[in-house]
Write an enzyme that holds these catalytic residues in place. Structure first.
Site, PDB file in Angstrom:
ATOM      1  N   ASP A  15      17.311 -48.716 -14.056  1.00 41.21           N
ATOM      2  CA  ASP A  15      17.021 -49.931 -13.302  1.00 41.21           C
ATOM      3  C   ASP A  15      15.514 -50.052 -13.113  1.00 41.21           C
ATOM      4  O   ASP A  15      14.774 -49.083 -13.263  1.00 41.21           O
ATOM      5  CB  ASP A  15      17.716 -49.904 -11.932  1.00 41.21           C
ATOM      6  CG  ASP A  15      17.495 -51.208 -11.185  1.00 41.21           C
ATOM      7  OD1 ASP A  15      17.700 -52.278 -11.785  1.00 41.21           O
ATOM      8  OD2 ASP A  15      17.074 -51.174 -10.005  1.00 41.21           O
ATOM      9  N   SER A  16      15.086 -51.246 -12.736  1.00 43.71           N
ATOM     10  CA  SER A  16      13.673 -51.466 -12.474  1.00 43.71           C
ATOM     11  C   SER A  16      13.213 -50.679 -11.237  1.00 43.71           C
ATOM     12  O   SER A  16      12.024 -50.435 -11.081  1.00 43.71           O
ATOM     13  CB  SER A  16      13.424 -52.953 -12.251  1.00 43.71           C
ATOM     14  OG  SER A  16      14.288 -53.429 -11.235  1.00 43.71           O
ATOM     15  N   CYS A  78      20.159 -53.013 -14.311  1.00 40.14           N
ATOM     16  CA  CYS A  78      19.291 -54.149 -14.009  1.00 40.14           C
ATOM     17  C   CYS A  78      19.780 -55.392 -14.760  1.00 40.14           C
ATOM     18  O   CYS A  78      19.867 -55.401 -15.992  1.00 40.14           O
ATOM     19  CB  CYS A  78      17.873 -53.800 -14.451  1.00 40.14           C
ATOM     20  SG  CYS A  78      16.678 -55.080 -14.090  1.00 40.14           S
ATOM     21  N   ASN A  79      20.082 -56.437 -14.011  1.00 38.94           N
ATOM     22  CA  ASN A  79      20.545 -57.686 -14.630  1.00 38.94           C
ATOM     23  C   ASN A  79      19.457 -58.321 -15.494  1.00 38.94           C
ATOM     24  O   ASN A  79      19.740 -58.908 -16.529  1.00 38.94           O
ATOM     25  CB  ASN A  79      20.964 -58.675 -13.551  1.00 38.94           C
ATOM     26  CG  ASN A  79      22.297 -58.322 -12.942  1.00 38.94           C
ATOM     27  OD1 ASN A  79      23.331 -58.838 -13.344  1.00 38.94           O
ATOM     28  ND2 ASN A  79      22.290 -57.433 -11.967  1.00 38.94           N
ATOM     29  N   GLU A 158      14.907 -54.365   0.231  1.00 39.85           N
ATOM     30  CA  GLU A 158      14.056 -53.164   0.145  1.00 39.85           C
ATOM     31  C   GLU A 158      13.538 -52.755   1.524  1.00 39.85           C
ATOM     32  O   GLU A 158      13.286 -51.586   1.772  1.00 39.85           O
ATOM     33  CB  GLU A 158      12.888 -53.405  -0.810  1.00 39.85           C
ATOM     34  CG  GLU A 158      13.382 -53.768  -2.189  1.00 39.85           C
ATOM     35  CD  GLU A 158      12.896 -52.864  -3.298  1.00 39.85           C
ATOM     36  OE1 GLU A 158      11.744 -52.461  -3.259  1.00 39.85           O
ATOM     37  OE2 GLU A 158      13.705 -52.586  -4.206  1.00 39.85           O
ATOM     38  N   CYS A 188      22.379 -59.427  -9.347  1.00 41.07           N
ATOM     39  CA  CYS A 188      21.142 -58.671  -9.137  1.00 41.07           C
ATOM     40  C   CYS A 188      21.535 -57.392  -8.418  1.00 41.07           C
ATOM     41  O   CYS A 188      22.376 -57.423  -7.506  1.00 41.07           O
ATOM     42  CB  CYS A 188      20.165 -59.487  -8.287  1.00 41.07           C
ATOM     43  SG  CYS A 188      18.722 -58.545  -7.762  1.00 41.07           S
ATOM     44  N   HIS A 190      20.321 -55.646  -6.182  1.00 38.82           N
ATOM     45  CA  HIS A 190      20.113 -55.511  -4.736  1.00 38.82           C
ATOM     46  C   HIS A 190      21.173 -56.220  -3.898  1.00 38.82           C
ATOM     47  O   HIS A 190      21.365 -55.891  -2.729  1.00 38.82           O
ATOM     48  CB  HIS A 190      18.753 -56.087  -4.344  1.00 38.82           C
ATOM     49  CG  HIS A 190      17.599 -55.248  -4.776  1.00 38.82           C
ATOM     50  ND1 HIS A 190      17.377 -54.907  -6.085  1.00 38.82           N
ATOM     51  CD2 HIS A 190      16.603 -54.670  -4.057  1.00 38.82           C
ATOM     52  CE1 HIS A 190      16.285 -54.158  -6.158  1.00 38.82           C
ATOM     53  NE2 HIS A 190      15.805 -54.004  -4.938  1.00 38.82           N
TER      54      HIS A 190
HETATM   55  N1  DGL Z   1      17.036 -54.787 -10.745  1.00 40.79           N
HETATM   56  C1  DGL Z   1      16.672 -56.179 -10.781  1.00 40.79           C
HETATM   57  C2  DGL Z   1      17.848 -57.005 -11.352  1.00 40.79           C
HETATM   58  O1  DGL Z   1      18.991 -56.682 -11.158  1.00 40.79           O
HETATM   59  C3  DGL Z   1      16.279 -56.697  -9.424  1.00 40.79           C
HETATM   60  C4  DGL Z   1      14.914 -56.236  -8.971  1.00 40.79           C
HETATM   61  C5  DGL Z   1      13.816 -56.647  -9.925  1.00 40.79           C
HETATM   62  O2  DGL Z   1      13.451 -57.841  -9.955  1.00 40.79           O
HETATM   63  O3  DGL Z   1      13.347 -55.790 -10.648  1.00 40.79           O
HETATM   64  O4  DGL Z   1      17.602 -57.982 -12.010  1.00 40.79           O
END
Ligand code: DGL
Length: 255
Positions: A15-16, A78-79, A158, A188, A190
């Site tokens: 993930d990011s 990560c989407n 966050e 997403c 989060h």
């Molecule tokens: N993990 C990212 C997503 O699911 C969300 C946070 C980001 O923008 O990196 O797209």
């Protein structure tokens, strides 16, 4: 290409940043694997505000990291990565790589909601701009689709503001003009952490589709047996401040 799914011992989850831990939670609960190697690109989060070329470059660099481990498969939690980088990732790996968008669309299909239902897709700007959820949902026959990128949800989560006035006014900001949906895709990483607040915002309490649960269902349908592992060990890595990520994991995963 590795194909023996019953062996599936070690999964990589990318993930990011910290958000992918919501997917980790689902994978741990279903006890598919002995070990999860989690990598969060905390030095460069957020991805959701970046363009497709940058997201793909970052994802390919993360793939190189995972090549240091003998993983059997990789899930991009990560989407934004799932929306833009999957073909490049798959072309550069000799293990299966799964994104979270197709499983989310499939979960909607399996929900049995009628085709007249209103579907709200929530995601980062990069995910919504890719149109991947919208196309997948339209292909199922749904026509009442709304897609929104509530970018402020990410920093609110966050900050650990899972309820209270800041979250409420953020929900209000993005949702006040919307007709209440019948289903909401939490597109997403989060958003599952504020799932109940999202559901409760709408008087009809819509059905929520969560990437973590959707990917768990998808892995099972791909032949990875749930309940196979006694327990799942979690190894956490990050491009910056891994200890901060580990303490978020303790909080979110209670482990
Ligand atoms: N993990 C990212 C997503 O699911 C969300 C946070 C980001 O923008 O990196 O797209």
């Amino acid at each position: 290409m590795k194909t023996d799914r019953t062996i599936g011992r070690r999964i990589g989850i990318f993930d990011s940043g910290a958000g992918g831990l919501t997917v980790v939670r689902s994978i741990v609960e279903h006890r598919f694997f002995d070990e999860i190697v989690y990598y969060g690109d905390t030095a460069r989060v957020p991805y959701g505000t970046k363009d497709a070329a940058t997201i793909t470059r970052y994802a390919l660099e993360a793939l190189e990291f995972f090549k240091n481990f003998d993983i059997d498969l990789l899930v991009t939690a990560c989407n934004s990565v799932s929306a833009h980088a999957l073909p490049d990732l798959r072309a550069n790996a000799d293990f299966p790589i799964y994104g979270v968008i197709d499983p989310g669309v499939l979960a909607l299909k399996n929900s049995g909601l009628g085709k007249e239902a209103r579907i709200l897709v929530l995601g980062t700007r990069a995910t919504i701009a890719s149109g991947r959820y919208q196309r997948g949902i339209r292909a199922l026959g749904y026509t009442r689709i709304e897609a929104v990128a509530p970018s402020l949800f990410v920093p609110v989560v966050e900050e650990g503001l899972f309820d209270g006035p800041v979250l409420q006014s953020t929900l209000e900001h993005y949702f006040k003009e919307l007709t209440p949906p019948d289903a909401v895709i939490l597109g997403c990483t989060h958003f599952p952490l504020i799932a109940e607040a999202i559901r409760n915002y709408f008087p009809n309490r819509p059905l929520l589709i969560h990437s973590g649960e959707a990917i768990a269902e998808h892995l099972e349908s791909e032949g990875y047996p749930p309940g196979r592992a006694k327990k799942t060990d979690l190894k956490i890595f990050a491009s910056e401040n891994p200890n901060a990520l580990k303490s978020i994991a303790k909080r979110w995963l209670k482990r």
